[in-house]
Design an enzyme around this catalytic site. Sequence first.
Site, PDB file in Angstrom:
ATOM      1  N   ASN A   1       0.815  -1.214   0.000  1.00  0.00           N
ATOM      2  CA  ASN A   1       0.000   0.000   0.000  1.00  0.00           C
ATOM      3  C   ASN A   1       0.846   1.260   0.000  1.00  0.00           C
ATOM      4  OD1 ASN A   1      -2.433   1.752   0.647  1.00  0.00           O
ATOM      5  ND2 ASN A   1      -1.219   2.057   2.519  1.00  0.00           N
TER       6      ASN A   1
ATOM      7  N   ASP B   1      -0.884  -6.667   3.421  1.00  0.00           N
ATOM      8  CA  ASP B   1      -0.859  -5.700   4.509  1.00  0.00           C
ATOM      9  C   ASP B   1      -1.668  -4.458   4.141  1.00  0.00           C
ATOM     10  OD1 ASP B   1       0.563  -4.620   7.010  1.00  0.00           O
ATOM     11  OD2 ASP B   1       1.059  -3.095   5.521  1.00  0.00           O
TER      12      ASP B   1
ATOM     13  N   GLU C   1      -5.715  -8.095   4.717  1.00  0.00           N
ATOM     14  CA  GLU C   1      -5.893  -7.503   6.037  1.00  0.00           C
ATOM     15  C   GLU C   1      -6.851  -6.317   5.954  1.00  0.00           C
ATOM     16  OE1 GLU C   1      -3.802  -5.345   9.718  1.00  0.00           O
ATOM     17  OE2 GLU C   1      -3.614  -4.696   7.645  1.00  0.00           O
TER      18      GLU C   1
ATOM     19  N   ASP D   1       1.922   6.968   0.306  1.00  0.00           N
ATOM     20  CA  ASP D   1       0.866   6.129  -0.254  1.00  0.00           C
ATOM     21  C   ASP D   1       0.991   5.932  -1.762  1.00  0.00           C
ATOM     22  OD1 ASP D   1      -1.497   4.743   0.798  1.00  0.00           O
ATOM     23  OD2 ASP D   1      -2.545   5.888  -0.757  1.00  0.00           O
TER      24      ASP D   1
HETATM   25  C1  LM2 Z   1      -0.440  -2.913   8.995  1.00  0.00           C
HETATM   26  N1  LM2 Z   1      -1.523  -3.438   8.625  1.00  0.00           N
HETATM   27  O1  LM2 Z   1      -2.429  -2.789   7.942  1.00  0.00           O
HETATM   28  C2  LM2 Z   1       0.530  -3.648   9.823  1.00  0.00           C
HETATM   29  O2  LM2 Z   1      -0.039  -4.844  10.325  1.00  0.00           O
HETATM   30  C3  LM2 Z   1       1.001  -2.730  10.897  1.00  0.00           C
HETATM   31  O3  LM2 Z   1       1.879  -3.407  11.757  1.00  0.00           O
HETATM   32  C4  LM2 Z   1       1.684  -1.517  10.232  1.00  0.00           C
HETATM   33  O4  LM2 Z   1       1.999  -0.505  11.193  1.00  0.00           O
HETATM   34  C5  LM2 Z   1       0.749  -0.839   9.256  1.00  0.00           C
HETATM   35  N2  LM2 Z   1      -0.216  -1.651   8.634  1.00  0.00           N
HETATM   36  C6  LM2 Z   1       1.569  -0.214   8.132  1.00  0.00           C
HETATM   37  O5  LM2 Z   1       2.115  -1.213   7.309  1.00  0.00           O
HETATM   38  C7  LM2 Z   1       3.245  -0.636  11.829  1.00  0.00           C
HETATM   39  C8  LM2 Z   1       3.174   0.027  13.194  1.00  0.00           C
HETATM   40  C9  LM2 Z   1       3.150   1.543  13.081  1.00  0.00           C
HETATM   41  C10 LM2 Z   1       4.355   1.991  12.259  1.00  0.00           C
HETATM   42  C11 LM2 Z   1       4.201   1.352  10.876  1.00  0.00           C
HETATM   43  C12 LM2 Z   1       5.324   1.750   9.933  1.00  0.00           C
HETATM   44  O6  LM2 Z   1       1.982  -0.408  13.864  1.00  0.00           O
HETATM   45  O7  LM2 Z   1       3.258   2.107  14.389  1.00  0.00           O
HETATM   46  O8  LM2 Z   1       4.383   3.383  12.150  1.00  0.00           O
HETATM   47  O9  LM2 Z   1       4.245  -0.086  11.012  1.00  0.00           O
HETATM   48  O10 LM2 Z   1       6.574   1.415  10.464  1.00  0.00           O
HETATM   49  C13 LM2 Z   1       5.639   4.009  12.444  1.00  0.00           C
HETATM   50  C14 LM2 Z   1       5.510   4.904  13.692  1.00  0.00           C
HETATM   51  C15 LM2 Z   1       4.516   6.016  13.407  1.00  0.00           C
HETATM   52  C16 LM2 Z   1       4.972   6.829  12.189  1.00  0.00           C
HETATM   53  C17 LM2 Z   1       5.170   5.870  11.011  1.00  0.00           C
HETATM   54  C18 LM2 Z   1       5.712   6.583   9.799  1.00  0.00           C
HETATM   55  O11 LM2 Z   1       5.050   4.087  14.791  1.00  0.00           O
HETATM   56  O12 LM2 Z   1       4.436   6.884  14.541  1.00  0.00           O
HETATM   57  O13 LM2 Z   1       3.932   7.757  11.867  1.00  0.00           O
HETATM   58  O14 LM2 Z   1       6.075   4.821  11.365  1.00  0.00           O
HETATM   59  O15 LM2 Z   1       6.981   7.132  10.047  1.00  0.00           O
HETATM   60  C19 LM2 Z   1       4.326   9.128  11.728  1.00  0.00           C
HETATM   61 CA    CA Z   2      -3.581   3.595  -0.242  1.00  0.00          CA
END
Ligand code: LM2
Ligand code: CA
Length: 510
Positions: A129, A215, A245, A185
């Site tokens: 995505n 994902d 998902e 995106d």
């Molecule tokens: C999913 N499913 O739809 C995954 O199962 C989930 O684990 C992913 O989020 C999400 N989608 C994106 O693929 C995880 C996590 C987030 C994290 C993202 C990207 O839950 O917290 O975001 O991966 O690494 C992180 C930071 C967030 C920040 C982002 C972008 O926690 O604070 O947002 O990176 O820099 C500004």
């Molecule tokens: Ca999208």
Amino acid sequence: MPRSFARAAVALGVASLLGAAPWAASTAHAQASARTAFVHLFEWKWTDVAKECETYLGPKGFAGVQVSPPNEHNWVTSGNGAPYPWWMRYQPVSYNLDRSRSGTRAEFQDMVNRCNAVGVGIYVDAVINHMSGGSSGTSSAGRSWSYHHYPGLYSGYDFHSPVCAVNNYSNADNVQLCELSGLQDLHTGTPYVRGKIADYLVGLANMGVKGFRVDAAKHISPGDLGAIIDNVNSRVATRPYWFLEVIGAPGEAVQPEQYFGLGGGQVNVTEFNYGKQLYGKFANGRLADLETFGPTWGLMPSHKAVAFVDNHDKQRGHGGGGSYLTYHAGSTYNLANVFMLAWPYGYPSVMSSYAFNRASEYDTSFGPPHHSGGATKGPWDGNVSSPACFNQQIGGWVCEHRWRPIGNMVGFRNATLGTWAVTDWWDNDHNQIAFGRGDKGFVVINKEGAALTRNFKTSLPAGRYCDVISGDYLNGSCTGQVVTVDAGGYATLTAPPYGAAAIHVGARMR
Ligand code: LM2
Ligand code: CA
């Protein structure tokens, strides 16, 4: 020609209490050997997954392993103060497999080959995505990237514009065309982007990968995702198994049902209500209520659903929160998994974790056990003869899939597939339940503080069976309780406090 057991079951007109068997619409994962459950080895290295397939997953009858995203990803040394957060892998930098945090392309190929050889398919977590978050960085392979600029792959017009933030779940365009958590995106409507994604997935399928978890599928429109799936399916010899998902929530613009028809109707979708409802009953509710568990509880049809007690997001409050049971709940977690693996609903995913705390964002971002510099320290590190599992201290691997009740109930599910219905239900009106799967198996679940011993009516053929909760069945012998079923189908079973007992035709004494 070996016919899929599932198709055979359907052809035989096996009655279903709760809707068609998942195998009816989605047979890719139903192999001749009737393997009916998979495990998510979250953050495991490829070399370790290969060993796990050979030593445990294959022999125990697991159908597959969901692995962490294999693509080149952003390298994050610290997130919310935590070292090497697990979520860096959800920030793709390219579709190159050399190298992710789990290892190299060669190691990945070796894993796929070795797992396939023992009947265990690899399911890749496909992050398609979006690309990375942030403005610039260095990847797991040491390459630089910057905002909307991924050398050799994507640049400006490959991303949705104008750039906006996902913040309005009552608007499908907002959910699907804007940035989820600031993740850049992709413009999945263009032939170029679709082609790059499809090339990645076709390449994996050609390496022997058996399935894909898509994902953030909810954040890709059904039209865009359907085109990508069709493109992939049309280019490979054997259709991969797809599960998408899509987190359903009442009243939102994007609903799981909108994805059911993709891939010619042959895809599954993650059912987030499943683990939520089980939490409601196993954490503080009444197990007797579970007699009717299924679509009447608001769950999607069984044949569309991937069922799970928890997943890598829900176990740590990511991905929208909600209460789910985790390994932290100990025996109660075992019981919920025993129920899931015995109950004829969906295609179950078993979670396998590394130890983590849940008190803060620091804790929930904390990456897997690692060496200094961030390289993963896997359970099979050091050429050991068995993996370093069952360690719930930070730095340890929990390996829920190796907890005896969970691992052995996979065999129960495989052996009972032919009777996709619940029979001989019993409960004490509170937290002791028991049920059968016709003449294939019978299970007792006791979520009370006193042991439960009772003479149960089963529909099993007379004989002696191994209770696969109290012990292991191997080559006709049993390390646990042996249970005798009499000519009338009656059997006395004992489930310890907060314990279970289970017998099935695949674990019969000789
Ligand atoms: C999913 N499913 O739809 C995954 O199962 C989930 O684990 C992913 O989020 C999400 N989608 C994106 O693929 C995880 C996590 C987030 C994290 C993202 C990207 O839950 O917290 O975001 O991966 O690494 C992180 C930071 C967030 C920040 C982002 C972008 O926690 O604070 O947002 O990176 O820099 C500004
Ligand atoms: Ca999208």
